[in-house]
Scaffold this motif. Structure first.
Motif, PDB file in Angstrom:
ATOM      1  N   GLN A  15       0.840  -1.208   0.000  1.00 24.69           N
ATOM      2  CA  GLN A  15       0.000   0.000   0.000  1.00 24.69           C
ATOM      3  C   GLN A  15       0.867   1.246   0.000  1.00 24.69           C
ATOM      4  N   ASP A  16       1.959   1.228   0.767  1.00 22.52           N
ATOM      5  CA  ASP A  16       2.912   2.343   0.748  1.00 22.52           C
ATOM      6  C   ASP A  16       3.464   2.545  -0.659  1.00 22.52           C
ATOM      7  N   LEU A  17       3.793   1.437  -1.323  1.00 24.52           N
ATOM      8  CA  LEU A  17       4.312   1.472  -2.684  1.00 24.52           C
ATOM      9  C   LEU A  17       3.287   2.090  -3.633  1.00 24.52           C
ATOM     10  N   PHE A  18       2.059   1.617  -3.577  1.00 26.26           N
ATOM     11  CA  PHE A  18       0.980   2.125  -4.432  1.00 26.26           C
ATOM     12  C   PHE A  18       0.792   3.621  -4.236  1.00 26.26           C
ATOM     13  N   ASN A  19       0.778   4.042  -2.977  1.00 25.16           N
ATOM     14  CA  ASN A  19       0.552   5.465  -2.674  1.00 25.16           C
ATOM     15  C   ASN A  19       1.688   6.340  -3.186  1.00 25.16           C
ATOM     16  N   LEU A  20       2.931   5.891  -3.013  1.00 24.19           N
ATOM     17  CA  LEU A  20       4.072   6.706  -3.431  1.00 24.19           C
ATOM     18  C   LEU A  20       4.138   6.821  -4.953  1.00 24.19           C
ATOM     19  N   VAL A  21       3.995   5.709  -5.650  1.00 26.05           N
ATOM     20  CA  VAL A  21       4.090   5.763  -7.109  1.00 26.05           C
ATOM     21  C   VAL A  21       2.985   6.636  -7.695  1.00 26.05           C
TER      22      VAL A  21
END
Length: 227
Positions: A111-117
């Protein structure tokens, strides 16, 4: 040119015919990633693309066909052509890594990855894109501030993608270290890393060239939308 390298002229088609076959939606001679994973398609015969594009547009109203320009009917509109440099790395990178790099595997990490990208590069990274390959990140004070990972995969080539750093943490060399880590893992699988970068993104191209990537060709991402 080696036959395997020639497949890079049609990277979506060959990825979905090889390692990523399980993610494909097939309409005769055009193949797409399921839109939850990646909004990309590729084809081998232009005459057969319009029917498949119309069917795929029922699943998602915004997607890309990569490579040659497809044919499409009035229900579909060409929004724009994104021309990219397709760049290859032939040798492993050789410099010291100083950051702690995390494999992003847990639900919270993804989820952190999705939000940052999607903060930095909105529109490409979907809910299940992180399932296509390995993604890696750097955390600072429990905040994910830089990532890189793998997207399209063939038998001999893996695409480096989502080279993203939070705007508050740019210029510190995080992308460079993540690219090294990601490409090292790809080389360990006896594959060649490659990537796509918009031809207008001069800063990114300069970084990739400094690391040793070379431009193989220009390739178009045809952005199609449903009317």
């Amino acid at each position: 040119m080696q036959p395997e390298e020639k497949k890079l002229d049609n990277p979506v088609w060959y990825s979905l015919n090889e390692e990523h076959g399980k993610f494909s939606v097939v309409y005769n001679q055009i193949r797409f990633y399921h839109p939850e994973y990646c909004p990309f398609g590729g084809f081998t015969e232009e005459d057969n693309t319009s029917i498949g594009i119309n069917k795929y547009a029922l699943l998602t109203d915004h997607f890309y066909v990569v490579g040659d320009k497809p044919s499409f009917k009035s229900k579909i509109q060409l929004k724009n052509e994104l021309v990219c440099n397709q760049m290859l790395l032939k040798e492993p990178l050789d410099f010291e890594s100083t950051e702690c790099i995390t494999v992003l595997k847990t639900i919270n990490q993804k989820q952190d990855l999705f939000n940052l990208v999607n903060l930095v590069q909105p529109g490409y990274f979907k809910s299940k894109t992180s399932d296509l390959g390995n993604y890696y990140g750097i955390y600072k004070d429990n905040k994910l501030i830089a990532v890189t990972g793998e997207r399209m995969k063939m038998n001999k080539f893996t695409e480096v993608s989502a080279v993203v750093t939070h705007p508050e943490f740019t210029g510190k060399g995080y992308a460079k270290q993540l690219i090294k880590h990601t490409t090292t893992q790809i080389f360990k699988e006896n594959k060649t890393p490659y990537l796509h970068v918009a031809e207008s993104n001069y800063g990114a191209i300069k970084l990739y060239e400094k690391l040793g990537f070379t431009t193989r060709r220009k390739i178009s991402f045809w952005n199609l939308v449903r009317n």
